[in-house]
Design an enzyme around this catalytic site. Structure first.
Site: not given
Length: 421
Positions: A316, A327, A341
């Site tokens: 999460s 990224d 999740k």
């Protein structure tokens, strides 16, 4: 922290303590409680309406949702308990174990004191869609579950001898939680082997950040920061830890997100802003494609190299943070595949004091990656051997020390990053 009418949490899991969700979830107070008590059908219709407006899947799992409303309103209910069972039956048609109904007692238990004090054994659990198994996402650090050696991906087969097969998530949580000092026995399956763990429930005070300045032979000073949960005070504690590292002029940071089950959306965003100067951090997408974007705001606290440690218990909010850092090539992610999740929920009180958790959106990393069920793949995959894992299970004080194999790997990678600067 202000308690709001609704709370946004990441992932739809249950915390097996006296409360079953993350800090920040509030209760909506109804002025017509007596009316609801006299009209069991009202709660059925209220739940239907919330799902109809907010649920992430506009097809409602391919079900005729309007037809379902009529079906359940045509039934007669002698009392609220029958209506509650009807609501649970209705929600099962969505085939989403994370959208769940809570009776008033269960919903009251969901309200976590903003001080961070909990009561229970300290594990966050979920119900797998494919198998319907009750699975441990991760234990919370320094809790009975963690100290007993329960780990991520453990399957809870029984609670005090009661088989969990076919049970709803909330029912399992109700069996696990209880008064401090009492005991509960969890029958755990791990890699095909079954073992009983008898745990003593306790009051659990969560300090989300554990940080220290480490003097290493090759790197000099580094900052080690272990974040165990994205609670309401996590961002401030993280800020304090980074500011100490900058004051001590560390050469880099190891950010340990292993076994961190997640928490609050805003907490993950605030912490990401401390490392990322500009650009998108995370976006959430609802059922009609509307995007809510959270961006960096120029409040970065450090530009030093970072290595992030993750594992199967990193879920999460942990995946939002590690995914954003990955990224932007802001950090090197080391460890094993994260939990996967990628859901956002709204948790709200209903008219009669019961509650509903509804999956309302999914989240994407800055590059648009949907990590739900997939997780974050580390830049450097390092799977510990059984012997290396056992060292940490036997003595959790060794986590984040040279006796921790993944920590040693993180030091190696950080050395390479510092050398490039």
């Amino acid at each position: 922290m202000k308690i709001t009418k609704r709370g946004l949490i990441l992932g739809a899991t249950a915390l097996a303590v006296s409360s079953v969700a993350m800090t920040g979830i509030g209760l909506r107070v109804s002025q017509s409680q007596a009316f609801f008590e006299d009209s069991p059908k009202e709660i059925v219709d209220e739940v239907w309406q919330v799902i109809n407006r907010q649920y992430v899947d506009a097809t409602f799992n391919g079900e005729d949702w309007r037809g379902i409303r009529q079906e359940y309103l045509d039934k007669e209910y002698s009392d609220k308990e029958e209506a509650y069972e009807a609501v649970k039956e209705m929600l099962k048609k969505l085939n989403d174990p994370y959208t769940r109904f809570m009776n008033p007692e269960e919903f009251k238990s969901m309200q976590i004191d903003t001080s961070g004090e909990l009561t229970g054994v300290g594990i966050q659990i979920t119900k797998e869609e494919e198998t319907n198994n009750i699975v441990v996402i991760s234990p919370i650090e320094d809790t009975p579950a963690a100290e007993a050696g329960i780990i991520s991906k453990d399957i809870i087969r029984k609670v005090d001898g009661k088989n969990t097969e076919g049970m709803e998530l909330n029912d399992v949580v109700s069996l696990i939680r209880g008064k401090p000092g009492t005991q509960v026995t969890l029958t755990i399956e791990r890699e095909g082997k079954v073992k009983d763990y008898t745990l003593t429930r306790a009051k659990i005070e969560i300090h989300p950040v554990r940080a220290r300045i480490e003097n290493t032979p090759n790197l000099g000073k580094i900052g080690y920061i272990r974040l165990v949960q994205f609670s309401g005070n996590a961002a401030q504690e993280m800020k304090d830890a980074i500011e100490l590292g900058e004051k001590e002029n560390v050469n880099g940071y190891i950010l340990d997100l292993r076994s961190n089950p997640g928490g609050l959306l805003y907490s993950s965003v605030e912490i990401a802003r401390m490392f990322i100067d500009k650009g998108r951090i995370v976006s959430t997408v609802d059922r009609v494609g509307e995007v809510d974007v959270h961006n960096a705001n120029g409040s970065v606290l450090t530009n030093k190299p970072i290595v992030v440690l993750v594992d199967g218990g990193s879920a999460s909010a942990s995946e939002i943070l590690s995914g954003a850092l990955q990224d932007y090539h802001r950090a090197t992610v080391v460890g094993t595949q994260t939990f996967g999740k990628g859901l956002v929920q709204s948790v709200r009180g209903l008219g009669d004091g019961s509650g509903l958790a509804v999956t309302i959106a999914k989240y994407l990393t800055p590059k648009g990656r949907d990590i739900n069920k997939e997780g974050i793949t580390p830049d450097v995959v390092y799977e510990m051997t059984d012997a290396e894992k056992e060292v940490l299970i036997q003595d959790r004080d060794k986590i984040g020390t040279p006796e921790d194999a993944q920590y040693r790997k993180a030091l190696e990678i950080l050395s390479q990053q510092v050398a490039k600067k």
